[in-house]
Design an enzyme around this catalytic site. Structure first.
Site, PDB file in Angstrom:
ATOM      1  N   HIS A 192      -7.129  -6.143  63.627  1.00 27.60           N
ATOM      2  CA  HIS A 192      -8.252  -5.252  63.921  1.00 27.60           C
ATOM      3  C   HIS A 192      -7.697  -3.852  64.125  1.00 27.60           C
ATOM      4  CE1 HIS A 192     -11.274  -8.462  65.548  1.00 27.60           C
ATOM      5  NE2 HIS A 192     -10.619  -8.894  64.470  1.00 27.60           N
ATOM      6  N   GLU A 214      -8.110  -1.685  66.430  1.00 27.68           N
ATOM      7  CA  GLU A 214      -7.627  -1.435  67.782  1.00 27.68           C
ATOM      8  C   GLU A 214      -6.223  -1.996  67.988  1.00 27.68           C
ATOM      9  OE1 GLU A 214     -10.553  -2.793  66.839  1.00 27.68           O
ATOM     10  OE2 GLU A 214     -11.984  -2.767  68.497  1.00 27.68           O
ATOM     11  N   CYS A 238     -14.195  -6.207  70.369  1.00 29.12           N
ATOM     12  CA  CYS A 238     -14.423  -7.640  70.561  1.00 29.12           C
ATOM     13  C   CYS A 238     -13.590  -8.107  71.765  1.00 29.12           C
ATOM     14  CB  CYS A 238     -14.021  -8.401  69.298  1.00 29.12           C
ATOM     15  SG  CYS A 238     -12.222  -8.399  69.001  1.00 29.12           S
ATOM     16  N   CYS A 262      -9.726  -7.508  71.309  1.00 32.29           N
ATOM     17  CA  CYS A 262      -9.327  -6.106  71.428  1.00 32.29           C
ATOM     18  C   CYS A 262      -9.547  -5.574  72.836  1.00 32.29           C
ATOM     19  CB  CYS A 262     -10.074  -5.273  70.389  1.00 32.29           C
ATOM     20  SG  CYS A 262      -9.622  -5.738  68.698  1.00 32.29           S
TER      21      CYS A 262
END
Length: 178
Positions: free
Chosen positions: A45, A47, A76, A79
């Site tokens: 992801h 992040e 999410c 993260c």
């Protein structure tokens, strides 16, 4: 937030979510775009990628105390947990994510009083612009023959139009013991 938007707009085949980490003095340490598809890594992801890169540039190699993480979509649970563990001082995000958001929409991981670190949070920054990137991406994907949708029953547990196409098969948990 502009650096996160720029990262989200960078070429790539994954969902256009961007993240940027800034040092306490405002200097950009790292930015990244979702790269799960390119890296064949479910944890890639934006992040996570930006936090990893920033940690190589700042502090003791993992603590990002006093830093700011800007991301185009509400993080999410993975993260959100990572930014807490990295000791991010401030989280700024654009669009809200009602299905998986772990900063206030679905859960509130980052402000859980049981954790040893809780960053300052500010959401809805450039929300329309951030949400617009995602809306355009998914509209293009729906209209593209490159990404056909699977028909109900064609796979196990694939989500189509808000429902599960087929109930996942039960498994024998004894076969998973190792």
């Amino acid at each position: 937030m502009r650096a996160a938007l720029d990262a989200a707009r960078a070429p790539g085949s994954d969902v256009p979510i961007g993240a940027a980490v800034f040092a306490p003095d405002g200097r950009l340490l790292a930015s990244a775009r979702n790269a799960r598809v390119e890296l064949a890594d479910p944890t890639a992801h934006a992040e996570i990628l930006a936090l990893r890169a920033a940690a190589r540039e700042f502090g003791d190699g993992w603590r990002l105390e006093g830093c700011t993480l800007a991301v185009t979509l509400e993080p999410c649970t993975m993260c959100a947990g990572a930014l807490v563990l990295a000791r991010i001082g401030r989280l700024v995000f654009g669009a809200w994510e009602p299905k998986t958001g772990a900063v206030s929409s679905l859960w509130d991981v980052v402000r859980d009083r049981r954790l040893n670190h809780r960053p300052e949070v500010r959401g809805g920054i450039l929300e329309t612009e951030c949400a617009g990137l995602l809306e355009t991406y998914f509209a293009d994907r729906r209209n593209s023959s490159q990404h056909p949708r699977r028909e109900p029953g064609a796979g196990s547990g694939i989500v189509l139009g808000g429902g599960v196409s087929e109930r996942p098969k039960e498994h024998d948990s004894k076969s998973c013991d190792g």
